[in-house]
Design an enzyme around this catalytic site. Structure first.
Site, mmCIF file in Angstrom:
data_model
loop_
_atom_site.group_PDB
_atom_site.id
_atom_site.type_symbol
_atom_site.label_atom_id
_atom_site.label_comp_id
_atom_site.label_asym_id
_atom_site.label_seq_id
_atom_site.Cartn_x
_atom_site.Cartn_y
_atom_site.Cartn_z
ATOM 1 N N HIS A 193 0.817 -1.218 0.000
ATOM 2 C CA HIS A 193 0.000 0.000 0.000
ATOM 3 C C HIS A 193 0.848 1.265 0.000
ATOM 4 C CE1 HIS A 193 -4.075 -1.730 0.750
ATOM 5 N NE2 HIS A 193 -3.319 -2.785 1.013
ATOM 6 N N ASP A 245 3.509 9.385 -0.764
ATOM 7 C CA ASP A 245 2.309 8.636 -0.392
ATOM 8 C C ASP A 245 2.085 7.542 -1.432
ATOM 9 O OD1 ASP A 245 0.004 8.051 1.070
ATOM 10 O OD2 ASP A 245 -0.608 10.156 1.179
HETATM 11 P P1 ADQ Z 1 -3.109 6.081 4.652
HETATM 12 O O1 ADQ Z 1 -1.704 6.506 4.861
HETATM 13 O O2 ADQ Z 1 -3.897 5.892 5.885
HETATM 14 O O3 ADQ Z 1 -3.187 4.769 3.771
HETATM 15 P P2 ADQ Z 1 -5.023 7.414 2.741
HETATM 16 O O4 ADQ Z 1 -4.895 6.679 1.478
HETATM 17 O O5 ADQ Z 1 -5.244 8.869 2.544
HETATM 18 O O6 ADQ Z 1 -3.773 7.247 3.707
HETATM 19 O O7 ADQ Z 1 -6.264 6.825 3.491
HETATM 20 C C1 ADQ Z 1 -6.739 7.387 4.678
HETATM 21 C C2 ADQ Z 1 -8.198 6.960 4.909
HETATM 22 O O8 ADQ Z 1 -8.552 7.210 6.260
HETATM 23 C C3 ADQ Z 1 -9.180 7.721 4.047
HETATM 24 O O9 ADQ Z 1 -10.230 6.870 3.699
HETATM 25 C C4 ADQ Z 1 -9.653 8.827 4.973
HETATM 26 O O10 ADQ Z 1 -10.943 9.319 4.719
HETATM 27 C C5 ADQ Z 1 -9.586 8.156 6.334
HETATM 28 N N1 ADQ Z 1 -9.271 9.153 7.365
HETATM 29 C C6 ADQ Z 1 -8.231 9.982 7.386
HETATM 30 N N2 ADQ Z 1 -8.300 10.807 8.456
HETATM 31 C C7 ADQ Z 1 -9.394 10.472 9.116
HETATM 32 C C8 ADQ Z 1 -10.030 10.972 10.296
HETATM 33 N N3 ADQ Z 1 -9.577 11.998 10.970
HETATM 34 N N4 ADQ Z 1 -11.153 10.375 10.686
HETATM 35 C C9 ADQ Z 1 -11.672 9.357 9.984
HETATM 36 N N5 ADQ Z 1 -11.142 8.872 8.856
HETATM 37 C C10 ADQ Z 1 -10.021 9.413 8.427
HETATM 38 C C11 ADQ Z 1 -2.243 3.841 3.239
HETATM 39 C C12 ADQ Z 1 -1.161 4.460 2.338
HETATM 40 C C13 ADQ Z 1 -1.808 5.284 1.235
HETATM 41 C C14 ADQ Z 1 -2.787 4.412 0.441
HETATM 42 C C15 ADQ Z 1 -3.730 3.670 1.362
HETATM 43 C C16 ADQ Z 1 -4.573 2.664 0.624
HETATM 44 O O11 ADQ Z 1 -0.282 5.268 3.114
HETATM 45 O O12 ADQ Z 1 -0.846 5.836 0.356
HETATM 46 O O13 ADQ Z 1 -3.548 5.234 -0.433
HETATM 47 O O14 ADQ Z 1 -3.025 2.974 2.392
HETATM 48 O O15 ADQ Z 1 -3.783 1.779 -0.083
#
Ligand code: ADQ
Length: 459
Positions: free
Chosen positions: A158, A365
Site C-alpha cells: 500500500h 504517499d
Molecule cells: P493512509 O496513509 O492511511 O493509507 P489514505 O490513502 O489517505 O492514507 O487513506 C486514509 C483513509 O482514512 C481515508 O479513507 C480517509 O478518509 C480516512 N481518514 C483519514 N483521516 C481520518 C479521520 N480523521 N477520521 C476518519 N477517517 C479518516 C495507506 C497508504 C496510502 C494508500 C492507502 C490505501 O499510506 O498511500 O492510499 O493505504 O492503499
C-alpha cells in the site's frame, strides 16, 4: 469459487463503525461480497509468554470469518513499532534519515511472520487464494511456502517502493526482497513503484544463486504489476449528500469565510503537514486580500504515538498553527483550525463537500485516498478544487488537479490563490474529468484486477 483469505497486520471488524487508515477501508470492502476469511492482529497486546499458549480467535462478522491473534509486548515493540514502523515505513517513504536499524526489531519481525504463517497454514484449504497486505508481512508467503503451502498467494504494497539505491540501504535487503519472489503476484500502487522494484530485482540479480536468493531461484513465476487503489465512489457521494452533511456545510460557510480549505490525514511525517502549514502562511503573506476570507481546517488524528518521530511532528504542528494564528488571526477570524482526532466518515464527506479547496500535499504517499474522496464529495455544479502533491501516487492519474511540489511553499501558495479564484467553468471542467478518473479506477476495479491476476484469470 475458491475462498478469499485476506491477511493484514490489523484486522478491523468489517461491520464496525468508522476507521481511519486506507487499508482498513479498502480491505473491508474487498471482503464484503465473498465468503472470506480475514486474518491478522486483534490489536490486543498481552504479556510476553501469553502468545505461546493462546490460539487464534475466530468470529463471524456478516459473511466474513475474522481470525485474530494477539501480539506480545515484545512483538509489538520489535515487529510493529520496531521493524515495520522504524525501518520499513521511513525507508519506503524515502526517509532513510529516520530509519533505525536494529537486530532485535528484525528478529521480532521474522518471528511474528513465522507465527502468523503457522496459524494461517492451519486455517486454509488447498484451493483458497491468499491475499497478503502491506509492509508488515513481506516475508509471510516465504514462511508459508516453507510449511508446504502451495496455494496462489498475492501481495499488495500500500505504500511506495523507492528506487533501489534507497532500499538497498536496508542491511538485510537481500533476504527481505528475495521473499517477495515466494508470491505469485506482487502488486504496487503505481507503475513507478513497480518499475523501482523491477530495477531493484534486475540490479541485484548478480548470479548469487539459491543460497542468497532461494525464492528468486525456485522457478516460481512472480507477476509484478501496478494496481492503483481507489474508493467506493457511490457510497462516498451518498454520504456527502445527506441532510446532516448539508447542514454542516451551511454552518461552515458563513460570515466572511468563503474559502474553506480542508486537509485530512493521519498525523504522519510522510503527509507533509508542517510544510503545508508553512505554505499556508506564505499564502496569507502573499495574498493579503484573501486573509479574512480563508480558513485552513486540518484534521489529523494521532497514530503511532509511541514513536519519537510522531510526537515531534505533533509538537511542531501545534507550534506552527499557534504562530500562524498569533501572527495573522483577529477577533473575528482564526486562520488555522487544527483538530487532532478521528472523525466519522460522514462528517469527513460533509467537510470535503463544503470546502472550496482540498489540500493534499504529502511528501510521499503510496496512493492517497483522501484526494479521491475529496473529488467524489464535490457538488458537480459548483465543485471545489483539488491541490495535489506530485509525490502522491494519486498524482499519476489525477492530472486535472493542481499538481504541486509540496516542498515549495511559494508554489503551493500560488496554487491556493489559483484555486480560490478559479472561475466556475474551469472548476466544473476539471472536476468532471477528475471524477471520471476516480470512477474508472475505483475500489472494485482494484480488487477485481488484483484477484483476477491472482486467480490466473484474464486481467
Ligand atoms: P493512509 O496513509 O492511511 O493509507 P489514505 O490513502 O489517505 O492514507 O487513506 C486514509 C483513509 O482514512 C481515508 O479513507 C480517509 O478518509 C480516512 N481518514 C483519514 N483521516 C481520518 C479521520 N480523521 N477520521 C476518519 N477517517 C479518516 C495507506 C497508504 C496510502 C494508500 C492507502 C490505501 O499510506 O498511500 O492510499 O493505504 O492503499
Amino acid at each position: 469459487m475458491s475462498r478469499l483469505v485476506i491477511v493484514s497486520n490489523r484486522v478491523a471488524d468489517p461491520s464496525a463503525g468508522p476507521q481511519s487508515g486506507g487499508l482498513a477501508v479498502a480491505v473491508g470492502a474487498a471482503l464484503q461480497d465473498g465468503n472470506g476469511l480475514w486474518f491478522g492482529w486483534s490489536g490486543e497486546i498481552v504479556e510476553n509468554d501469553a502468545t505461546d499458549r493462546s490460539g487464534v480467535n475466530l468470529e463471524r462478522s456478516g459473511n466474513v470469518t475474522v481470525a485474530t491473534v494477539p501480539l506480545s509486548k515484545r512483538d509489538y515493540e520489535n515487529y510493529y513499532l520496531g521493524y515495520a514502523n522504524r525501518v520499513l515505513w521511513p525507508v519506503f517513504h524515502y526517509r532513510l534519515d529516520l530509519a533505525e536499524f536494529d537486530n532485535a526489531a528484525l528478529s521480532g519481525y521474522k518471528a511474528v511472520n513465522q507465527r502468523f504463517a503457522k496459524s494461517i497454514a492451519a486455517l486454509i484449504d488447498p484451493d483458497d487464494v491468499v491475499w497478503i497486505h502491506d509492509y508488515h508481512l513481506i516475508p509471510l508467503a516465504a514462511e508459508l511456502r516453507k510449511l508446504g503451502v502451495d496455494n496462489r498467494i498475492g501481495f499488495f504494497l500500500h505504500i511506495p517502493f523507492p528506487p533501489p539505491e534507497m532500499v538497498s540501504a536496508v542491511p538485510e535487503h537481500d533476504w527481505l526482497f528475495d521473499t517477495l519472489f515466494a508470491y505469485d503476484v506482487v502488486g504496487f500502487q503505481t507503475e513507478q513503484d513497480a518499475a523501482n522494484f523491477r530495477r531493484y530485482a534486475a540490479e541485484t540479480d548478480d548470479g548469487a544463486g539459491p543460497v542468497t536468493h532461494p525464492f528468486r531461484n525456485s522457478g516460481r513465476m512472480t507477476d509484478i504489476r501496478s494496481f492503483p487503489i481507489g474508493i467506493d465512489v457511490d457510497s462516498f457521494i451518498e454520504m456527502a449528500e445527506t441532510t446532516d452533511a448539508t447542514n454542516r456545510i451551511a454552518r461552515l460557510v458563513r460570515g466572511d469565510v468563503t474559502n474553506h480549505v480542508i486537509g485530512v490525514e493521519r498525523l504522519d511525517y510522510s503527509k507533509g503537514l508542517p510544510d503545508r502549514f508553512r505554505a499556508f502562511r506564505r499564502f496569507l503573506e502573499m495574498y493579503p486580500e484573501e486573509r479574512k476570507k480563508t480558513v485552513l481546517m486540518q484534521i489529523a488524528p494521532p497514530t503511532r504515538g509511541e514513536l519519537a518521530a510522531y510526537t515531534e511532528i505533533r509538537t511542531e504542528l501545534e507550534q506552527l498553527s499557534g504562530s500562524i494564528n498569533g501572527a495573522f488571526g483577529d477577533f473575528d477570524w482564526t486562520p488555522v483550525r487544527y483538530i487532532h482526532r478521528s472523525v466519522p466518515r460522514e462528517t469527513l464527506a460533509a467537510l470535503f463537500r463544503g470546502s472550496k479547496v482540498g489540500l493534499v500535499t504529502p511528501l510521499r504517499d503510496g496512493m492517497n485516498l483522501v484526494a479521491k474522496e475529496y473529488v467524489a464529495a464535490q457538488v458537480p455544479d459548483d465543485p471545489g478544487v483539488l491541490i495535489l502533491s506530485q509525490f502522491a501516487g494519486a498524482a499519476a492519474d489525477l492530472e486535472e488537479a493542481l499538481i504541486v511540489n509540496p516542498y515549495d511553499a511559494d508554489e503551493v501558495a500560488q496554487a491556493l490563490s489559483k484555486a480560490v479564484t478559479m472561475d466556475l467553468g474551469e472548476r466544473r471542467d476539471r472536476h468532471q474529468k477528475l471524477l471520471t478518473r476516480v470512477r474508472k479506477n475505483d475500489i472494485v476495479k482494484w480488487r477485481t484486477d488484483f484477484l483476477n491476476c491472482l486467480r490466473g484469470e484474464a486481467a
